[in-house]
Design an enzyme around this catalytic site. Structure first.
Site, PDB file in Angstrom:
ATOM      1  N   GLU A 115       0.762  -1.077  -0.016  1.00 35.51           N
ATOM      2  CA  GLU A 115       0.104   0.066  -0.094  1.00 35.51           C
ATOM      3  C   GLU A 115       0.853   1.256   0.030  1.00 35.51           C
ATOM      4  OE1 GLU A 115      -3.624   1.988   2.290  1.00 35.51           O
ATOM      5  OE2 GLU A 115      -2.652   0.639   3.218  1.00 35.51           O
TER       6      GLU A 115
ATOM      7  N   LYS B 226      -2.625  -2.224  -2.850  1.00 33.15           N
ATOM      8  CA  LYS B 226      -3.694  -1.058  -2.152  1.00 33.15           C
ATOM      9  C   LYS B 226      -3.426   0.217  -2.629  1.00 33.15           C
ATOM     10  CE  LYS B 226      -6.729   0.163   1.658  1.00 33.15           C
ATOM     11  NZ  LYS B 226      -7.090  -0.381   2.942  1.00 33.15           N
TER      12      LYS B 226
END
Length: 295
Positions: A176, A213
């Site tokens: 992420e 993500k």
């Protein structure tokens, strides 16, 4: 890892519920839920309250595998039980929802326009415990504040290095590298980030599988080419501070990108709501996020 779990994550319809607020973000999550700092006196009481909130969400009759592929948990949640089962076991055995563990320890100070992750000093031990708790995958977050090529290169290098370690331990890691939605040069950040990701994907061993993500990009379908890379199981989007409606509208413009929302998922939920009102609002939220994720 069960083949069934990997197949579900790779091809299933739905989104990921991010329920992984950690020590730093828990007070804000509780305030939004209607619990202020005067109602608890230490971390233990605070984590008890946030677990009660998460339990209410997870055990809700509308929180089902029909719309939700996975849920991201904080380590403290992984160690707690829901209805007599460890949280991850309850999610998979009862709900059919994949359990994912947040493994990062927060952000380092801003440098070169980015915030790297703090060192994850106990990662090996954490992964051993995660295996015992039947965790499917992991998630780790760092943040990009400006289009600084050196900083973005360092972010991606750190994410991939740790992801490699996690993948070899038998998990699907979610990388992420969040681009701050308020970055003045957000679009340029995304261009630099995508270039670095492509470079690092080209160097991965064939047996390594990962997820991303990412912040919803300014250019629709900007990350779609990454989805066809054989190493990439799935790409999911964070809400990043957008309202649920804003996040859904932006997500719907990015085909193949599915949600992994936190604040946008729990927006409007309150401790004083009756179960009927709580479940009705949660159902509306889940349905709208699901519909934006399957386009």
């Amino acid at each position: 890892m069960l083949k069934e779990q990997l197949e579900r994550m790779q091809h299933g319809l739905g989104f990921i519920a991010a329920l992984d607020q950690s020590g730093g973000s828990t007070p804000k999550a509780l305030r939004l839920y209607g619990i202020n700092e005067t109602q608890y006196h230490n971390d233990e009481e605070m984590f008890d309250l946030i677990h009660e909130m998460r339990t209410r969400i997870i055990t809700s009759p509308v929180f089902t595998s029909e719309h939700i592929l996975a849920a991201i948990l904080f380590e403290n949640t992984m160690d707690r039980k829901i209805c007599g089962e460890y949280s991850a076991d309850y999610l998979w055995n009862v709900k059919g929802i994949l359990p994912i563990l947040k493994v990062d320890k927060g952000l380092a100070p801003l440098e070169n326009g980015v915030q790297l992750m703090k060192p994850i000093t106990n990662l090996d031990e954490l992964l051993i415990k995660a295996k015992q708790r039947h965790i499917f995958g992991t998630k780790m977050r760092s943040v990009i504040k400006e289009a600084n090529p050196q900083g973005i290169a360092e972010i991606v290098e750190q994410q991939f290095a740790i992801a490699h370690q996690i993948a070899l331990a038998g998990f699907i890691p979610i990388l992420e590298p969040e681009v701050d939605i308020h970055a003045p040069d957000k679009k340029e950040c995304e261009v630099l980030l995508k270039e670095e990701i492509i470079n690092h994907l080209s160097m991965l061993d064939d047996n390594i599988h990962i997820m991303f993500k990412l912040t919803i990009p300014d250019t629709p379908d900007f990350y779609r080419a990454l989805m066809s890379d054989p190493h990439v199981v799935r790409i999911v989007a964070l809400s990043g501070g957008y309202t649920r409606q804003e996040a859904n509208d932006k997500l719907a413009q990015n085909h193949g990108l599915i949600a992994s929302f936190s604040r946008a998922l729990t927006q409007g939920l309150h401790i004083d709501q009756s179960d009927e009102d709580f479940n009705a609002l949660l159902k509306t939220s889940i349905t709208s996020i699901y519909e934006a994720s399957i386009l």
